[in-house]
Design a protein around this motif. Structure first.
Motif, PDB file in Angstrom:
ATOM      1  N   HIS A   1      -8.442   4.765  -1.434  1.00 30.32           N
ATOM      2  CA  HIS A   1      -8.673   5.489  -0.191  1.00 30.32           C
ATOM      3  C   HIS A   1      -8.207   6.934  -0.362  1.00 30.32           C
ATOM      4  CE1 HIS A   1      -8.114   6.631   4.084  1.00 30.32           C
ATOM      5  NE2 HIS A   1      -9.113   5.808   4.264  1.00 30.32           N
TER       6      HIS A   1
ATOM      7  N   ASN B   1      -3.457   5.264  -1.442  1.00 28.96           N
ATOM      8  CA  ASN B   1      -4.079   6.342  -0.687  1.00 28.96           C
ATOM      9  C   ASN B   1      -3.497   7.659  -1.161  1.00 28.96           C
ATOM     10  OD1 ASN B   1      -5.548   7.596   1.656  1.00 28.96           O
ATOM     11  ND2 ASN B   1      -3.459   8.187   2.147  1.00 28.96           N
TER      12      ASN B   1
ATOM     13  N   ARG C   1       0.871  -1.189   0.000  1.00 23.31           N
ATOM     14  CA  ARG C   1       0.000   0.000   0.000  1.00 23.31           C
ATOM     15  C   ARG C   1       0.892   1.219   0.000  1.00 23.31           C
ATOM     16  NH1 ARG C   1      -2.484   3.444   4.052  1.00 23.31           N
ATOM     17  NH2 ARG C   1      -4.507   4.197   3.319  1.00 23.31           N
TER      18      ARG C   1
ATOM     19  N   SER D   1      -7.605  10.373   2.132  1.00 22.09           N
ATOM     20  CA  SER D   1      -7.593  10.972   3.466  1.00 22.09           C
ATOM     21  C   SER D   1      -7.659  12.475   3.294  1.00 22.09           C
ATOM     22  CB  SER D   1      -6.308  10.614   4.213  1.00 22.09           C
ATOM     23  OG  SER D   1      -6.196   9.226   4.385  1.00 22.09           O
TER      24      SER D   1
ATOM     25  N   SER E   1       0.977   5.503   0.133  1.00 21.73           N
ATOM     26  CA  SER E   1       0.182   6.644   0.567  1.00 21.73           C
ATOM     27  C   SER E   1       0.910   7.925   0.178  1.00 21.73           C
ATOM     28  CB  SER E   1      -0.029   6.599   2.079  1.00 21.73           C
ATOM     29  OG  SER E   1      -0.777   7.712   2.514  1.00 21.73           O
TER      30      SER E   1
END
Length: 193
Positions: free
Chosen positions: A187, A158, A117, A189, A119
């Motif tokens: 995702h 993300n 993952r 944020s 980000s």
């Protein structure tokens, strides 16, 4: 029983003025020594009764800018965690990255090292907002980084946004949301400055 592991890498190419995290701008950093120190601490802490017999369910490399490290260093830390504690088969292993610090080879290397993952600190797609926030990347670099992450095999992506920036309008925020959604992350944020 399982636990999560946070690995802090405190170096950045420049320090963003809004950042309160333990991070330090540097032209170079002691990557090999720091990697060895992290592995040594992991080995020491894994012997504590509170972690004995537990496996790792998530690993999060935060910072600072962990994407400044070489994928081999990140891989050494993941391998040590697996050897010392064991990592659950479906564990999420996240690495924070600045879009301006990656290329396809680095992302492929991080994926091969075990990161599943990524980000990205996009923060905004507005040049004036990025400048106000002290970011070293452009909106186009964020777009390119997200596309490269998909090409490198990251299914978990993300993207961070920051809102409530002085001078930012509702239209600016909506533009950021539309821009980030177009990159097809799994995702998003959003943080209030």
């Amino acid at each position: 029983m399982s636990f999560s592991l946070y690995v802090h890498i405190p170096w950045c190419q420049s320090k963003c003025p809004y950042c309160d995290f333990n991070s330090h701008a540097a032209a170079s950093w002691p990557e090999a020594d720091y990697t060895r120190a992290l592995i040594s601490e992991l080995e020491y802490r894994a012997r504590a009764p509170s972690y004995s017999g537990q496996r790792i369910r998530t690993i999060f490399f935060g910072g600072g800018t962990p994407s400044l490290f070489d994928p081999k260093s990140i891989g050494q830390i993941i391998e040590a965690a697996s050897r010392v504690c064991g990592i659950e088969d479906d564990a999420e292993i996240t690495l924070e990255a600045n879009p301006g610090t990656v290329d396809l080879a680095k992302l492929v290397g991080m994926r091969a090292a075990g990161v599943n993952r990524i980000s990205f600190g996009a923060q905004s797609f507005n040049a004036a907002t990025l400048k106000f926030l002290g970011r070293i990347h452009s909106a186009d670099e964020t777009r390119a980084a997200a596309k490269m992450a998909h090409r490198a095999g990251f299914e978990r992506l993300n993207l961070d946004l920051i809102f409530a920036v002085p001078g930012q309008t509702v239209a600016d925020v909506m533009f950021d949301i539309e821009s980030v959604a177009a990159l097809e992350p799994d995702h998003i944020s959003a943080y209030n400055l």
